[in-house]
Design an enzyme around this catalytic site. Structure first.
Site, PDB file in Angstrom:
ATOM      1  CG  HIS A   7      10.433   5.703  -3.541  1.00 52.62           C
ATOM      2  ND1 HIS A   7      11.606   5.321  -4.306  1.00 52.62           N
ATOM      3  CD2 HIS A   7      10.261   4.559  -3.030  1.00 52.62           C
ATOM      4  CE1 HIS A   7      12.057   4.442  -4.095  1.00 52.62           C
ATOM      5  NE2 HIS A   7      11.105   3.589  -3.496  1.00 52.62           N
ATOM      6  CB  VAL A  14       6.017   6.875 -11.134  1.00 52.90           C
ATOM      7  CG1 VAL A  14       6.589   8.076 -11.963  1.00 52.90           C
ATOM      8  CG2 VAL A  14       4.870   7.472 -10.329  1.00 52.90           C
TER       9      VAL A  14
HETATM   10  P1  AMP Z   1      10.675   0.355  -2.181  1.00 48.17           P
HETATM   11  O1  AMP Z   1      11.597   1.384  -1.671  1.00 48.17           O
HETATM   12  O2  AMP Z   1      11.246  -0.309  -3.653  1.00 48.17           O
HETATM   13  O3  AMP Z   1      10.465  -0.816  -1.200  1.00 48.17           O
HETATM   14  O4  AMP Z   1       9.181   1.032  -2.643  1.00 48.17           O
HETATM   15  C1  AMP Z   1       8.796   1.668  -1.480  1.00 48.17           C
HETATM   16  C2  AMP Z   1       7.183   1.998  -2.298  1.00 48.17           C
HETATM   17  O5  AMP Z   1       7.416   2.697  -3.156  1.00 48.17           O
HETATM   18  C3  AMP Z   1       6.300   0.701  -2.479  1.00 48.17           C
HETATM   19  O6  AMP Z   1       5.013   0.944  -2.085  1.00 48.17           O
HETATM   20  C4  AMP Z   1       6.672   0.718  -3.916  1.00 48.17           C
HETATM   21  O7  AMP Z   1       5.444  -0.101  -4.568  1.00 48.17           O
HETATM   22  C5  AMP Z   1       6.821   2.308  -4.189  1.00 48.17           C
HETATM   23  N1  AMP Z   1       7.139   2.241  -5.693  1.00 48.17           N
HETATM   24  C6  AMP Z   1       8.228   1.829  -6.105  1.00 48.17           C
HETATM   25  N2  AMP Z   1       8.491   2.177  -7.370  1.00 48.17           N
HETATM   26  C7  AMP Z   1       7.538   2.967  -7.885  1.00 48.17           C
HETATM   27  C8  AMP Z   1       7.034   3.365  -9.128  1.00 48.17           C
HETATM   28  N3  AMP Z   1       7.405   2.998 -10.083  1.00 48.17           N
HETATM   29  N4  AMP Z   1       5.625   3.877  -8.942  1.00 48.17           N
HETATM   30  C9  AMP Z   1       4.836   4.009  -8.009  1.00 48.17           C
HETATM   31  N5  AMP Z   1       5.316   3.708  -6.821  1.00 48.17           N
HETATM   32  C10 AMP Z   1       6.528   2.847  -6.759  1.00 48.17           C
END
Ligand code: AMP
Length: 284
Positions: free
Chosen positions: A37, A177
């Protein structure tokens, strides 16, 4: 750093930013923030004058049998992390603020984009995602938005409705990441026991092996998918939800990797569902 919990206050802030000629970046999240994030936040800080991070566990993207109640909520810790990065505002509404009584309008992207991959096992998921992201884009009046490749299908869906509905924000996709072990960072990793966390590495390992084989010249989709399947099969605690290789971002079927393609998999390990992917680009 400001924290807004109402749509009205969030909109007023964005209006003032725009009146001052500032470019607004939006990073939508469900909280339980990790370095994945934070990489999106850093990208927004670099590109935009003002960065707004939404922290909202969106009920409409969870089916009744899914983990909405159990989803990790760590708001105080999230606030501290975002403060350190110099975020301008957090939008942290309640479900009632986002979906007041009488709410009955949804954004639904039709066709394969939302029916394949995660859409097959989570048929209402992308309707919830598209609805909340549209609302967040409208509320924050963002000029730029930042998403992770971790949810590559989500990015394809967001790009589709942003184009179809003539929404303003540009959609930026940032790389996945990972932990040093290869495990893609995810808020749901918190559900894993230490043994499950080791078993889960078969997912990133399988994708990496397939990528290496692709770079060595293998273009056949079935062969590349089999490499992932074989690696997952080495871990009895894993059951595969799907392993797919599709054109990206259209998510059309493809027998061979000809243009940009998404090799994506979802697995169950114990009760936890994890996703990961790689994008294969010929001649890269
Ligand atoms: P979430 O809180 O899981 O809905 O994710 C919020 C944002 O963070 C989304 O755009 C996800 O794709 C991104 N995100 C979650 N995990 C990762 C990661 N490991 N690397 C890069 N972006 C991420």
């Amino acid at each position: 750093m400001k924290i807004f919990t109402t749509v009205k206050d969030m909109k007023n802030f964005s209006r003032e930013c725009h009146c001052a000629g500032k470019i607004i970046g939006l990073v939508p999240t469900m909280g339980a923030l990790h370095e994945g994030h934070l990489s999106l936040v850093k990208a927004s800080k670099e590109k935009c004058d003002v960065t707004i991070v939404s922290v909202f566990v969106n009920p409409t993207q969870f089916a009744p049998n899914e983990d909405f109640d159990a989803y990790p909520r760590t708001f105080e810790k999230d606030v501290a992390k975002l403060k350190l990065l110099g975020v301008d505002a957090i939008f942290h509404p309640s479900p009632e603020e986002m979906y007041p009584a009488g709410f009955s309008t949804y954004v639904n992207v039709e066709g394969g984009l939302t029916k394949k991959l995660c859409g097959a096992s989570r048929p209402t998921h992308f309707r919830g995602v598209a609805t909340v992201v549209t609302k967040l884009m409208n509320i924050t009046q963002a000029d730029e938005s930042f998403f992770g490749q971790k949810d590559a299908q989500q990015v394809a869906v967001v790009k589709r409705f942003v184009t179809d509905l003539n929404l303003s924000p540009k959609v930026n996709m940032l790389p996945i990441v990972r932990e040093e072990s290869g495990l893609a960072l995810s808020s749901r990793n918190a559900y894993l026991t230490s043994e499950e966390k080791i078993s889960a590495l078969a997912l990133s390992r399988g994708l990496k092996k397939a990528e290496a084989t692709f770079f060595a010249g293998e273009k056949n989709s079935a062969a590349l998918k089999k490499i992932v399947a074989d690696e997952l099969a080495t871990e009895p605690s894993i059951s595969a939800d799907y392993i797919e290789l599709l054109k990206y971002p259209s998510l059309e079927e493809t027998e061979f990797v000809e243009g940009e393609s998404l090799l994506a998999a979802a697995i169950f390990i114990g009760k936890t569902r994890l996703i990961d992917n790689i994008i294969l680009t010929p001649n890269s």
